[in-house]
Every structure is written in C-alpha cells, then in structure tokens.
Design a protein around this motif. Structure first.
Motif, PDB file in Angstrom:
ATOM      1  N   LYS A 135      24.172   9.609 -65.363  1.00  0.00           N
ATOM      2  CA  LYS A 135      23.017   9.170 -64.569  1.00  0.00           C
ATOM      3  C   LYS A 135      22.698  10.182 -63.481  1.00  0.00           C
ATOM      4  CE  LYS A 135      21.222   5.198 -61.990  1.00  0.00           C
ATOM      5  NZ  LYS A 135      21.531   3.837 -61.480  1.00  0.00           N
ATOM      6  N   GLU A 136      23.736  10.707 -62.829  1.00  0.00           N
ATOM      7  CA  GLU A 136      23.539  11.719 -61.790  1.00  0.00           C
ATOM      8  C   GLU A 136      22.942  12.995 -62.360  1.00  0.00           C
ATOM      9  OE1 GLU A 136      27.426  12.030 -60.109  1.00  0.00           O
ATOM     10  OE2 GLU A 136      27.189  10.242 -58.839  1.00  0.00           O
ATOM     11  N   LYS A 137      23.223  13.246 -63.628  1.00  0.00           N
ATOM     12  CA  LYS A 137      22.641  14.409 -64.322  1.00  0.00           C
ATOM     13  C   LYS A 137      21.209  14.130 -64.781  1.00  0.00           C
ATOM     14  CE  LYS A 137      25.777  17.819 -65.345  1.00  0.00           C
ATOM     15  NZ  LYS A 137      25.488  19.277 -65.431  1.00  0.00           N
ATOM     16  N   GLY A 138      20.775  12.879 -64.627  1.00  0.00           N
ATOM     17  CA  GLY A 138      19.444  12.501 -65.098  1.00  0.00           C
ATOM     18  C   GLY A 138      19.438  12.020 -66.534  1.00  0.00           C
ATOM     19  N   LEU A 139      20.625  11.844 -67.105  1.00  0.00           N
ATOM     20  CA  LEU A 139      20.724  11.448 -68.512  1.00  0.00           C
ATOM     21  C   LEU A 139      20.947   9.941 -68.629  1.00  0.00           C
ATOM     22  CD1 LEU A 139      22.781  14.402 -69.982  1.00  0.00           C
ATOM     23  CD2 LEU A 139      20.405  13.827 -70.451  1.00  0.00           C
ATOM     24  N   LYS A 145      16.482   8.829 -74.893  1.00  0.00           N
ATOM     25  CA  LYS A 145      15.611   8.358 -75.963  1.00  0.00           C
ATOM     26  C   LYS A 145      14.267   9.084 -75.965  1.00  0.00           C
ATOM     27  CE  LYS A 145      17.685   3.864 -76.845  1.00  0.00           C
ATOM     28  NZ  LYS A 145      17.530   2.403 -76.926  1.00  0.00           N
ATOM     29  N   ASP A 146      13.903   9.648 -74.818  1.00  0.00           N
ATOM     30  CA  ASP A 146      12.671  10.442 -74.767  1.00  0.00           C
ATOM     31  C   ASP A 146      12.767  11.677 -75.659  1.00  0.00           C
ATOM     32  OD1 ASP A 146      11.518   8.653 -73.032  1.00  0.00           O
ATOM     33  OD2 ASP A 146      11.934   9.841 -71.229  1.00  0.00           O
ATOM     34  N   LEU A 169      22.493  16.966 -77.815  1.00  0.00           N
ATOM     35  CA  LEU A 169      22.229  15.833 -78.707  1.00  0.00           C
ATOM     36  C   LEU A 169      22.415  16.265 -80.152  1.00  0.00           C
ATOM     37  CD1 LEU A 169      19.042  14.093 -77.235  1.00  0.00           C
ATOM     38  CD2 LEU A 169      21.289  13.061 -77.550  1.00  0.00           C
ATOM     39  N   TYR A 170      22.814  15.316 -80.992  1.00  0.00           N
ATOM     40  CA  TYR A 170      22.949  15.630 -82.415  1.00  0.00           C
ATOM     41  C   TYR A 170      22.414  14.470 -83.250  1.00  0.00           C
ATOM     42  CZ  TYR A 170      24.691  17.972 -86.536  1.00  0.00           C
ATOM     43  OH  TYR A 170      24.757  18.636 -87.736  1.00  0.00           O
ATOM     44  N   PHE A 171      21.517  14.816 -84.167  1.00  0.00           N
ATOM     45  CA  PHE A 171      20.859  13.844 -85.036  1.00  0.00           C
ATOM     46  C   PHE A 171      21.438  13.927 -86.448  1.00  0.00           C
ATOM     47  CE2 PHE A 171      18.097  14.828 -81.578  1.00  0.00           C
ATOM     48  CZ  PHE A 171      17.310  13.712 -81.342  1.00  0.00           C
ATOM     49  N   SER A 172      21.950  12.813 -86.945  1.00  0.00           N
ATOM     50  CA  SER A 172      22.413  12.747 -88.340  1.00  0.00           C
ATOM     51  C   SER A 172      21.517  11.773 -89.108  1.00  0.00           C
ATOM     52  CB  SER A 172      23.876  12.292 -88.399  1.00  0.00           C
ATOM     53  OG  SER A 172      24.705  13.202 -87.721  1.00  0.00           O
ATOM     54  N   THR A 173      20.230  11.931 -88.917  1.00  0.00           N
ATOM     55  CA  THR A 173      19.254  10.966 -89.443  1.00  0.00           C
ATOM     56  C   THR A 173      18.977  11.142 -90.931  1.00  0.00           C
ATOM     57  OG1 THR A 173      17.541  12.472 -88.617  1.00  0.00           O
ATOM     58  CG2 THR A 173      18.106  10.600 -87.236  1.00  0.00           C
ATOM     59  N   LYS A 174      19.410  12.257 -91.497  1.00  0.00           N
ATOM     60  CA  LYS A 174      19.089  12.507 -92.906  1.00  0.00           C
ATOM     61  C   LYS A 174      20.309  12.600 -93.812  1.00  0.00           C
ATOM     62  CE  LYS A 174      14.769  14.885 -91.770  1.00  0.00           C
ATOM     63  NZ  LYS A 174      13.990  16.143 -91.853  1.00  0.00           N
ATOM     64  N   ASN A 182      23.773  10.992 -81.580  1.00  0.00           N
ATOM     65  CA  ASN A 182      24.935  11.085 -80.701  1.00  0.00           C
ATOM     66  C   ASN A 182      24.735  12.094 -79.583  1.00  0.00           C
ATOM     67  OD1 ASN A 182      26.592   9.268 -82.243  1.00  0.00           O
ATOM     68  ND2 ASN A 182      26.937  10.907 -83.716  1.00  0.00           N
ATOM     69  N   LEU A 183      25.348  11.795 -78.443  1.00  0.00           N
ATOM     70  CA  LEU A 183      25.468  12.768 -77.374  1.00  0.00           C
ATOM     71  C   LEU A 183      26.818  13.455 -77.574  1.00  0.00           C
ATOM     72  CD1 LEU A 183      24.365  13.944 -74.707  1.00  0.00           C
ATOM     73  CD2 LEU A 183      25.646  12.144 -73.508  1.00  0.00           C
ATOM     74  N   ILE A 184      26.774  14.740 -77.853  1.00  0.00           N
ATOM     75  CA  ILE A 184      27.997  15.508 -78.089  1.00  0.00           C
ATOM     76  C   ILE A 184      28.432  16.128 -76.768  1.00  0.00           C
ATOM     77  CG2 ILE A 184      29.067  17.357 -79.414  1.00  0.00           C
ATOM     78  CD1 ILE A 184      27.951  15.076 -81.157  1.00  0.00           C
TER      79      ILE A 184
END
Length: 200
Positions: A135-139, A145-146, A169-174, A182-184
C-alpha cells in the motif's frame, strides 16, 4: 483446446509434502509448537498450520512451489486473481475473508528419494506487513487491477517495482485453466525489507 485444472494433482503433492514440513517444524521452531489442520473450512480461511505457545497463536498458510521440484527460484507468486467456471475470483493475497497471519513460502523442494520430498526452504512472510508495504508503494488491489488486460500473457513490468530487484506482474491467462494473475516478488527483497524471515 480447453486447459485442464491441476488442482487434484497439486493437492496430492501437498499431502506428500506434509511429513517433511512437520519434521522441519518440529526441528526448527524454537519457541512455538505447531498443529496442522485437515479441516477444509479452516484451510479455505487460509489456515494450514497453527504455530502456538501459551496464549499466542499464528495462523499459517503454506504456499509451495510444487511446479518447480528440484529448482531454487529467487521469486514467489502471490495470487491476485484467478478464474473458476469462467468467473473471476479474488486471489488469496487480498482476500479479506482469509485469517492468515503468515505465509509459509516453501521453495527449493527436493525429491532425492523415490516418491518422497527430502528437503526445502521455508520463508515466513508477515501478511499484514506485506499488505502495508504494498500500500505504501501505491500497490493497492485496485491499482494492480488497473494493469489487468485480458489479452496479456507473461511478464508485465510495473512502475511501482524494480522488475529485477523487487518484482512484477505475471499473467498466466492462456496456459493455465485457472488463468491466474500473480504479483511476483523477489524473496531477497522481502527479507531485506523485514517483511519476511527465513525459517529454514
């Protein structure tokens, strides 16, 4: 081609991991005892094990890198979102229904004997400290989600984190049925900022 969920396979691997984890907790927990829960309702609250002493207890959610047996990765994936039956679900990181105090990140899992896990590393992450730090990092959950894009696949660098030293961030959507996002985060980054400590 539809992707098949690996949930049942992962569950079997988790159960195979229990004897090793139990033995390591017995050996390395200095001031606490532990109790493993097999109750599904408790596990859904993010409680796999309870560390306790006198009137103090901590709920532990075990997260294991079961897709990377024999490897020692420098990062860990924190789930923000996934899909079930084509419906988006809240990942465990920001899920307000979870009663987790610490994540036990289980990495570098070795299987040096047939059908038996023989060693691993365990890093304890303080959930409140992690969420406060992000949160302090703005995350915040909404900020992350933006960045979401249904067409995205793979790694996405974000301005709030140094992608090499901190995370991305890492997307395993496919390539995964649950389509996780996921947030790595780098384990050393978590350790250096006092968010985590190495148990083993």
């Amino acid at each position: 081609m539809s992707l098949k969920s690996t949930f049942n396979v992962d569950l079997a691997k988790e159960k195979k991991l229990y004897p090793l984890l139990n033995s390591l907790y017995t050996k390395h927990l200095k001031y606490f005892k532990f109790k493993r829960t097999y109750d599904l309702s408790e596990q859904l609250k993010g409680i796999d094990v309870v560390f306790y002493k006198e009137h103090v207890l901590y709920n532990i959610d075990e997260k294991a890198q079961l897709d990377y047996i024999g490897e020692d990765l420098p990062t860990f994936a924190f789930e923000i979102q996934y899909q079930k039956n084509e419906i988006c679900k809240e990942g465990w990181l920001f899920d307000s229904q979870k009663e987790t105090h610490f994540y036990a990140l289980i990495t570098a899992i070795q299987e040096d004997e047939p059908n038996k896990f023989t060693s691993c590393k365990i890093t304890l992450v303080n959930r409140v400290k992690l969420l406060t730090f992000l949160k302090e990092k703005g995350l915040t959950k909404q900020k992350l989600k933006d960045y979401f894009n249904s067409e995205k696949q793979g790694k996405l660098k974000i301005s709030e984190l140094h992608s090499y030293h901190e995370g991305y961030l890492y997307f395993s959507t496919k390539n995964k049925a649950e389509k996780p996002i996921n947030l790595i985060l780098k384990l050393d980054f978590l350790l250096e900022n006092g968010i985590a400590k190495r148990l083993i």
